[in-house]
Write an enzyme that holds these catalytic residues in place. Structure first.
Site, PDB file in Angstrom:
ATOM      1  N   HIS A 109       0.804  -1.225   0.000  1.00  0.00           N
ATOM      2  CA  HIS A 109       0.000   0.000   0.000  1.00  0.00           C
ATOM      3  C   HIS A 109       0.835   1.272   0.000  1.00  0.00           C
ATOM      4  CE1 HIS A 109      -4.333  -0.963   0.248  1.00  0.00           C
ATOM      5  NE2 HIS A 109      -3.853  -2.158   0.532  1.00  0.00           N
ATOM      6  N   ASP A 170      -6.998   4.469   9.483  1.00  0.00           N
ATOM      7  CA  ASP A 170      -8.382   4.332   9.025  1.00  0.00           C
ATOM      8  C   ASP A 170      -8.602   3.041   8.248  1.00  0.00           C
ATOM      9  OD1 ASP A 170      -9.396   6.696  10.122  1.00  0.00           O
ATOM     10  OD2 ASP A 170      -8.623   7.885   8.455  1.00  0.00           O
ATOM     11  N   GLU A 281     -12.520  12.837  13.908  1.00  0.00           N
ATOM     12  CA  GLU A 281     -11.969  13.192  12.608  1.00  0.00           C
ATOM     13  C   GLU A 281     -12.904  14.203  11.941  1.00  0.00           C
ATOM     14  OE1 GLU A 281     -10.710  10.264   9.840  1.00  0.00           O
ATOM     15  OE2 GLU A 281      -9.411   9.203  11.259  1.00  0.00           O
TER      16      GLU A 281
END
Length: 530
Positions: A109, A170, A281
């Site tokens: 990633h 997240d 957030e």
């Protein structure tokens, strides 16, 4: 005119020829060494429990960013930590004449080719076998985890004991070693700090092939170097992570603001309170209509009539996203607590949306979006993300120019924005932060449409990113990149600022030949010619 005697010419010629031959033979030796270093035979002779792959290497030249593709010479699929140590020691023993470098790859990633290496060795950390995850319950619970393990699996294993890690990203389908090499930040960071602030111990293979156990009390400099060290000082093969009792349920809340000052004021108020939400957030909503209708599939408006009358009219809006963790037997108390906390905020009253879900479903919420995007063929597209850490005092200047001008009519993905407390970060680690007690993470999580030349095309998004960075530099906002990406050492030097000397000294200590993580483009492996 007098000429030198013939014997002098002869001696000079002999010396010249001798020097030339030495240089010529040295060049041949260097060339042979370089060829040898790029020859698979030197790796095939290594004794490892796993195996090297020399043909099936295409996947190692891809990552989530889908913009950089560097093909390695080989991929190591280790079965043991000793495989990793043996391989790195082999490359180190070749000396500076070898071109080989080594990159650790978790779940792929990375955004800018950070886990890739051209004609080097990629270590597939997901292949690493070793001691299984081990949870230790008690007064100060923790879990020992292989570096290639995914956070989602750490969650499921720790929940078997009623425990959970404290700080998250997240998206949970990332490797432990990968996020700890950066920082690991999400809506819990204001309280618990990033993931690197919740590590007790690491097992690391350094750039000379040494396997070292380190912590705050043992090999402390290496411990702090590796945390947030962008893979420059060692490969994390095991981590001991702090745990806490796990809740079962989550109250999940979204509210909207049209005034940025009120929005940030409420965020900063919440992160300063002792009794507050567990997750805080926010995100920016640009040029979106029918927004609340999109939420109705999973969120319930507190006042359906008022919510139905709300019109966004294409305005820039700011969403505050909150979560409170609880166990079912505490539902009434938690509801009262949430009502009290919300009464202190100044959001648009008609935009209060709530839902409740399990703890696991809340933490793994982004994976559901991944599944949907994969089904539509929209996951493996370029992701020119830009993540910035912005000082509290400059966030309004930043928002006015970026949200009100540069991105006024365009949005190609979520834009996250939320504050964190610097006191929850350890300044001994390698992470570079703004020079203020509170700073904001602003993340532009764009997805580019392949072959598009419009506003959703890669070129346009990269231009926007460049405009944002140029503005930050011209306005001297004191911004730092998170998941940083630069192409020259001069830029890296500017990024680290006064901490560059310590960072480079650590590199010399733990990876003197610059073997590790070449995809970060911080240090270039020097090739000796003598």
């Amino acid at each position: 005119m007098r000429y030198p005697p013939f014997s002098l010419f002869r001696k000079t010629d002999i010396l010249f020829v001798r020097s030339f031959m030495i240089l010529f033979l040295s060049c041949i030796t260097i060339k042979l060494n370089l060829c040898f270093s790029s020859n698979p035979s030197s790796l095939k002779s290594l004794s490892v429990d796993g195996h090297f792959s020399f043909d099936d290497i295409n996947h190692a030249a891809k990552d989530f960013g889908n913009r950089y593709h560097y093909f390695p010479l080989a991929v190591l699929h280790p079965k043991s930590v000793s495989d990793i140590a043996t391989t790195i020691k082999h490359v180190w023993q070749m000396g500076p004449a070898s071109e080989l470098t080594v990159a650790a790859r978790g779940h792929g990633h990375s955004l800018q080719g950070q886990a890739q290496t051209h004609r080097g060795i990629v270590i597939n950390m997901e292949s690493l076998h070793g001691p299984e995850m081990q949870v230790y319950a008690g007064k100060f619970p923790y879990v020992d985890v292989p570096g290639g393990e995914l956070w989602i699996d750490v969650l499921h294993e720790s929940l078997k004991y009623g425990l959970t890690p404290k700080s998250w990203t997240d998206y949970l389908h990332l490797s432990v070693g990968g996020t700890l090499s950066n920082a690991g930040i999400s809506g819990q960071a204001f309280r618990h700090g990033p993931q690197i602030s919740n590590v007790h111990q690491l097992e690391v293979v350094t750039g000379i092939g040494e396997l070292v156990t380190c912590s705050e009390k043992q090999n402390a400099d290496l411990f702090h170097s590796v945390l947030g060290g962008l893979g420059q000082f060692g490969i994390i093969t095991r981590a001991r992570l702090s745990l806490e009792p796990a809740p079962k349920m989550v109250k999940w809340i979204r509210v909207l603001y049209s005034d940025f000052s009120i929005f940030t004021g409420d965020q900063e108020h919440l992160i300063s309170e002792e009794n507050t939400f567990d997750y805080i957030e926010g995100f920016v909503i640009i040029n979106r209509t029918g927004l609340l209708n999109n939420w109705r599939s999973s969120f319930n408006p507190q006042d359906p009539v008022q919510a139905s009358q709300f019109k966004s009219d294409g305005r820039i809006l700011f969403c505050l996203e909150l979560a409170k963790y609880y166990n079912p037997e505490k539902t009434d108390a938690v509801n009262a607590e949430i009502e009290s906390l919300l009464s202190e905020l100044s959001y648009i009253s008609s935009t209060l949306f709530l839902t409740e879900t399990s703890y696991v479903e809340f933490l793994d919420r982004v994976h559901l979006s991944e599944v949907k995007l994969r089904s539509k063929g929209l996951w493996e597209v370029p992701h020119p993300w830009l993540n910035l850490l912005i000082p509290q005092s400059k966030i309004h200047n930043f928002a006015e120019e970026v949200f009100g001008n540069i991105l006024k009519d365009t949005s190609n993905g979520p834009i996250l924005i939320y504050p964190v407390n610097k006191s929850k970060w350890d300044n001994r680690t390698s992470v570079v932060l703004p020079e203020e007690d509170i700073f904001y993470l602003v993340a532009f999580l764009s997805s580019a449409v392949p072959s598009s030349t419009g506003t959703d095309g890669l070129g346009n998004i990269l231009t926007q990113n460049r405009r944002i960075l140029d503005f930050c530099e011209a306005a001297q906002l004191g911004v730092k990149q998170y998941l940083p990406h630069y192409t020259t050492q001069k830029e890296w030097h500017a990024h680290f600022g006064s901490r560059w000397e310590v960072f480079s000294q650590r590199k010399s200590s733990y990876d003197p030949f610059a073997i590790l993580a070449p995809g970060q483009r911080i240090f270039q492996k020097s090739i000796s010619i003598l």
